[in-house]
Motif scaffolding. Structure first.
Motif, PDB file in Angstrom:
ATOM      1  N   SER A  75      -0.961   1.499  -2.140  1.00 42.59           N
ATOM      2  CA  SER A  75      -0.512   0.807  -3.428  1.00 42.59           C
ATOM      3  C   SER A  75       0.744   0.180  -2.947  1.00 42.59           C
ATOM      4  N   ASN A 211      -8.677   2.902 -13.606  1.00 38.71           N
ATOM      5  CA  ASN A 211      -9.749   2.266 -12.939  1.00 38.71           C
ATOM      6  C   ASN A 211      -9.301   0.888 -12.251  1.00 38.71           C
ATOM      7  N   SER A 212      -9.715   0.525 -11.039  1.00 37.55           N
ATOM      8  CA  SER A 212      -9.023  -0.549 -10.424  1.00 37.55           C
ATOM      9  C   SER A 212      -9.775  -1.807 -11.083  1.00 37.55           C
ATOM     10  N   GLN A 213     -10.907  -1.739 -11.765  1.00 39.18           N
ATOM     11  CA  GLN A 213     -11.601  -2.711 -12.540  1.00 39.18           C
ATOM     12  C   GLN A 213     -11.088  -2.980 -13.895  1.00 39.18           C
ATOM     13  N   THR A 309      -4.587   4.751  -8.685  1.00 36.87           N
ATOM     14  CA  THR A 309      -5.759   3.908  -8.883  1.00 36.87           C
ATOM     15  C   THR A 309      -7.015   4.470  -8.494  1.00 36.87           C
ATOM     16  N   VAL A 312     -12.593   0.683  -6.041  1.00 33.27           N
ATOM     17  CA  VAL A 312     -12.294  -0.113  -4.682  1.00 33.27           C
ATOM     18  C   VAL A 312     -11.893  -1.364  -5.462  1.00 33.27           C
ATOM     19  N   SER A 313     -10.707  -1.966  -4.766  1.00 36.01           N
ATOM     20  CA  SER A 313     -10.173  -2.941  -5.194  1.00 36.01           C
ATOM     21  C   SER A 313     -10.055  -3.985  -4.142  1.00 36.01           C
ATOM     22  N   GLU A 314     -10.120  -5.395  -4.320  1.00 40.31           N
ATOM     23  CA  GLU A 314     -10.033  -6.555  -3.365  1.00 40.31           C
ATOM     24  C   GLU A 314      -8.754  -7.293  -3.834  1.00 40.31           C
ATOM     25  N   HIS A 315      -7.968  -7.720  -2.714  1.00 43.06           N
ATOM     26  CA  HIS A 315      -6.785  -8.581  -2.981  1.00 43.06           C
ATOM     27  C   HIS A 315      -6.926  -9.729  -2.158  1.00 43.06           C
ATOM     28  N   ARG A 332      -8.315 -10.953   3.202  1.00 41.02           N
ATOM     29  CA  ARG A 332      -9.003 -10.095   1.721  1.00 41.02           C
ATOM     30  C   ARG A 332      -8.699  -8.482   2.305  1.00 41.02           C
ATOM     31  N   TYR A 334      -8.638  -4.917   1.258  1.00 40.77           N
ATOM     32  CA  TYR A 334      -9.409  -3.888   0.462  1.00 40.77           C
ATOM     33  C   TYR A 334      -8.630  -2.441   0.350  1.00 40.77           C
ATOM     34  N   ASP A 335      -8.501  -1.852  -0.958  1.00 39.19           N
ATOM     35  CA  ASP A 335      -8.007  -0.690  -0.977  1.00 39.19           C
ATOM     36  C   ASP A 335      -9.324   0.253  -1.567  1.00 39.19           C
TER      37      ASP A 335
END
Length: 488
Positions: A75, A211-213, A309, A312-315, A332, A334-335
């Motif tokens: 993070s 939650n990442s969402q 967190t 799955v999170s996308e940045h 892109r 991805y964590d």
């Protein structure tokens, strides 16, 4: 045969799309304009999809996967990328990160209060020892080796700090909506009917996870007009909010500082092997600053703040490359989470990933996994590294290794914690940073050399929790794109 404008019997959609039979000319013109606008939007969406496919085909989009166990620094790495590429967005999130910093402070104080309760329980139990004898004489520990004692002043301190636990509950409720799995797993019981300030409160909560969402960053910020090019971060905080957690935290500031600096409390923490300064989200050495009435976190504060967190999170980030920055690539990142229960979700992302950033927190050599107390955290990172570099799906994927949290490793070694006591294979080598870091670098390099399905360069950096990750990431990834070989 179906005539134009006439709904056919065999075409049910024609009944929906056909114009009304009594449509006026004015209504017809409005309808045609709306249809044209809908077609324009549809064409734009189709164009964006085609452009994305083309970019993927050309390799303009670079997919980076962040891997490593929980609390390895993934993070923080993402926050470094954001600070580098989206400083305005980073600035707009300060109000939300202020709440996280305050939560980190409260949870550190909770840990101390729980240690005091455990110590008090053991002190008054005929079968438990409250602490180990110490050889250092002081006001609270006699030279004869008698045990520590908590004074009436400690009791008063704890009483005055109990409101902080309600602040913690309030912050957690905002970060984890009721009914969510995260709320159920981190929710703290109400603190009621305490028979004694030192009584065990039975409210030890797990680390809070979001939650990442869930858009938690919008929970604590005031709305600032999006048309403004610049704004002061302080404008994002509702300073007049009577429920602002900063009010109670500021009122308790002096007592928190007194508690943290108390010599007896420090001894109790050491005897229980609690090192708050090595944990994520440690701000107790900055209490006067972070508990001030109009505190706004700095970039460094945000990088240090700890918030677990899930999911799955996308940045997405834009990087300028080439001579004079003429080429722009989209990264892109991805964590995918580091907890053992989440590692099964990694495989689907191995397919078309360009690069993996693997973070191994080498300061955790004397710690165990939260999920499995029988497994040493450093050993878990080694096994995880072995499984990644040996994976045939990743044979052609470049991997950058961050041996992370070197600053904490140095502190532990200087404090006298023996590396060899936790890693037998280290033998009788010197207990200093240069020796331990060299040993670990060679160990990870050898594993990659022995286990990789095909030869690949060894990209390795020693990084700290909040500093060098940003520059190391860019340097390593640029070297990969231009195929500069880094000898192992």
């Amino acid at each position: 045969m179906v005539l134009a404008g006439k709904p056919g019997r065999d075409d049910p959609l024609a009944h929906v799309t056909a114009p009304p039979p009594d449509e006026t000319e004015e209504q017809r013109q409005v309808r045609l304009m709306e249809e044209a606008e809908a077609q324009r939007v549809s064409d734009a969406i189709d164009y964006d999809i085609q452009q994305e496919k083309a970019a993927n085909f050309r390799g303009d989009i670079i997919k980076v996967l962040l891997l490593g166990q929980s609390e390895s620094g993934k993070s923080t790495t993402l926050k470094n990328f954001q600070l580098l590429n989206s400083p305005k967005a980073f600035k707009a999130e300060r109000a939300s990160w202020r709440a996280v910093v305050l939560l980190n402070v409260v949870r550190s104080i909770r840990t101390i209060l729980e240690a005091m309760s455990d110590f008090h329980d053991a002190q008054n139990s005929p079968t438990l020892s409250p602490s180990r004898p110490t050889t250092s004489p002081s006001s609270s520990v006699s030279s004869s080796g008698s045990f520590l004692r908590l004074s009436p002043e400690h009791l008063k301190l704890k009483l005055r700090l109990l409101p902080l636990l309600q602040v913690e509950e309030s912050l957690i409720r905002k970060l984890t909506p009721p009914g969510s799995p995260e709320f159920e797993s981190t929710h703290l019981s109400q603190i009621t009917n305490l028979p004694s300030p030192f009584a065990s409160q039975n409210v030890k909560g797990k680390e809070i996870a979001v939650n990442s969402q869930f858009a938690w960053k919008g929970v604590f910020s005031k709305v600032v007009s999006s048309t403004r090019d610049s704004f002061d971060s302080a404008e994002l905080v509702d300073w007049e909010d009577p429920n602002d957690p900063g009010r109670i935290i500021h009122a308790c500031s002096e007592d928190m500082i007194k508690l943290w600096k108390d010599p007896t409390i420090q001894k109790i923490l050491r005897l229980q092997q609690i090192r708050l300064e090595d944990m994520g989200g440690f701000f107790l050495d900055d209490l006067e600053r972070v508990t001030s009435p109009r505190y706004i976190p700095t970039n460094d504060d945000i990088l240090r703040a700890r918030l677990k967190t899930l999911g799955v999170s996308e940045h997405r980030f834009k990087f300028k490359e080439g001579f004079g920055g003429t080429i722009t690539r989209e990264w892109r990142v991805y964590d995918v989470g580091g907890q053992r229960s989440l590692r099964a979700a990694w495989a689907p992302y191995f397919d078309d990933v360009n690069c993996i950033l693997f973070l191994a927190p080498i300061s955790a050599f004397d710690q165990v996994l939260e999920e499995d107390p029988t497994v040493n955290r450093l050993e878990d990172s080694v096994l995880l590294w072995k499984s990644i570099v040996s994976n045939k799906l990743l044979a052609a994927t470049n991997i950058v290794l961050f041996l992370n949290k070197t600053d904490i490793l140095k502190q532990k070694l200087q404090a006298g914690i023996k590396f060899a006591d936790h890693l037998v294979s280290y033998g009788d080598r010197p207990n200093d940073f240069e020796s331990t870091s060299y040993y670990l670098r060679k160990k990870f390099a050898q594993i990659q050399k022995d286990k990789s399905p095909q030869r690949r360069g060894f990209f390795c950096h020693m990084t700290t929790v909040t500093c060098k990750i940003r520059s190391c990431a860019r340097t390593s990834l640029k070297a990969i794109w231009f195929h500069d070989d880094v000898p192992s």
